[in-house]
Design an enzyme around this catalytic site. Sequence first.
Site, PDB file in Angstrom:
ATOM      1  N   THR A  71      94.646  43.788   5.891  1.00  0.00           N
ATOM      2  CA  THR A  71      94.579  42.354   5.612  1.00  0.00           C
ATOM      3  C   THR A  71      93.326  41.742   6.222  1.00  0.00           C
ATOM      4  OG1 THR A  71      97.002  42.291   5.620  1.00  0.00           O
ATOM      5  CG2 THR A  71      95.860  40.191   5.679  1.00  0.00           C
ATOM      6  N   LYS A  73     107.595  42.739  -4.291  1.00  0.00           N
ATOM      7  CA  LYS A  73     106.979  43.198  -3.043  1.00  0.00           C
ATOM      8  C   LYS A  73     106.821  42.024  -2.105  1.00  0.00           C
ATOM      9  CE  LYS A  73     104.843  46.474  -0.721  1.00  0.00           C
ATOM     10  NZ  LYS A  73     105.298  45.895   0.550  1.00  0.00           N
ATOM     11  N   SER A 125      99.295  48.199   0.879  1.00  0.00           N
ATOM     12  CA  SER A 125     100.729  48.490   0.796  1.00  0.00           C
ATOM     13  C   SER A 125     101.048  49.175  -0.535  1.00  0.00           C
ATOM     14  CB  SER A 125     101.537  47.199   0.908  1.00  0.00           C
ATOM     15  OG  SER A 125     101.597  46.751   2.240  1.00  0.00           O
ATOM     16  N   ASN A 149      97.200  40.606  14.438  1.00  0.00           N
ATOM     17  CA  ASN A 149      96.643  41.734  13.692  1.00  0.00           C
ATOM     18  C   ASN A 149      95.564  41.293  12.707  1.00  0.00           C
ATOM     19  OD1 ASN A 149      96.988  43.478  10.921  1.00  0.00           O
ATOM     20  ND2 ASN A 149      97.003  44.768  12.736  1.00  0.00           N
ATOM     21  N   LYS A 169     110.055  37.850  -0.786  1.00  0.00           N
ATOM     22  CA  LYS A 169     109.889  37.604   0.647  1.00  0.00           C
ATOM     23  C   LYS A 169     111.271  37.602   1.292  1.00  0.00           C
ATOM     24  CE  LYS A 169     106.362  36.919   3.430  1.00  0.00           C
ATOM     25  NZ  LYS A 169     105.114  37.689   3.323  1.00  0.00           N
TER      26      LYS A 169
END
Length: 431
Positions: free
Chosen positions: A204, A84, A365, A235, A120
């Site tokens: 987050t 992930k 997620s 964000n 990533k």
Amino acid sequence: MPATTVYKYKEPAPRVDAENPLESMMSRFNVAAEILGLDEETYEVLKAADKQVIVHIPVTMDNGKVRVFEGYRVIHNTILGPSKGGIRYDKNVHLDEVKALAAWMTWKCAVVDIPYGGAKGGIICEPTNMSAGELERLTRGYTLAMKDVFGPDRDIPAPDMGTGPREMAWLMDEFSKTVGATSPAVVTGKPLVMGGSLGRTEATGRGVMVSALAALKKLQLDPKEVSAAVQGFGNVGAWAAKLLSEKGVKIKSISDVSGAYWNENGIDIDEAIAYKNVHAGRLDGFQGATLMDNASDLLTSDVDVLVPAAVEDVITEHNAHHIKAKLIVEGANGPTSASADPIINEKGIMVVPDILANSGGVTVSYFEWVQNRQGFKWSEKMVTERADRIMNDAFEKVYATSQKYNVPMRIAAYVVAIDKVAQTYKFRGGF
């Protein structure tokens, strides 16, 4: 074309003015491995990425010319589950950075105890100088190049710097075409109408808030009596600032690419967010605070809590001596260089490290992926309650480990994560 012309791949180098993020990650990994007494075989397996994929993506630009972009996907480890990790679009993307971020994702997933490995991705580009059509063609080209890497049970991308729900929608659509069926679970961070999760946008930043409150409790500080500075008002930073302010924390400083802003009496975060939203996402000209002479002064300002939520390596051996905060909560990935760690530790500053503090995003997620697999959408209350519980449980486990081994929270987080992955290898029967 001259016969002597030869094309050779040249790996992009890290920026010369920044510490190597892979080396920073490995220096912490090595300390934790030594504490655990990790055997040599497990150490060698965990320090190396399972897979590194480099692709070149031809894209027809709006002017009719074809430009070739270089993209990466690094799969660090999959022993806990499918890998992930986000995909970043940035002109400074380089392979060592992607490798470090992939490893960080392995430890991040392990520290919050969710069944993912780390990955990533990145593409070297300047997304702000590209049209929506160019970005769509780039995203679809990247997806096709990675069609044998991505998959709901193999590798699940997500947004990162320079990408968002729009890009994830394009990725899901292109991947779905390759398998002949709609596949929402191949990617997270999608628009809500396409299977995205409620609570994902603020996840987050919310995790940063939960971590900060847990740390303040350990420090016996009342949130209503402390001040904070938040570097980065994207964000993560904006949500962290908003949610902390709602808990009574006085946000004295915020910053973005236009500079750092200071208000001794506290910044109205809702006003700052509203201003940013109608000014192309920037704080230029914001009147609710005074523009500081030097943006980097935010890091050493007179506050109790510092939240670096922008980019890597902003806290270094050059400025760590001057930090006045009692608590640092890392919203960004790798905002503190390894060279700054001893200085911060000597000053007695508590640090909630990135692999713990900003793991609220990957946690939600994971919830999105679970919902996609179930075909059932959870309520926002269910998402936030479960995410908060996971974040608090992870914080308590890391804190207890830091007390057990008498090490900083950063090393304790690595100890928790590496131990989980190493034990999983052992129970699964080795390599």
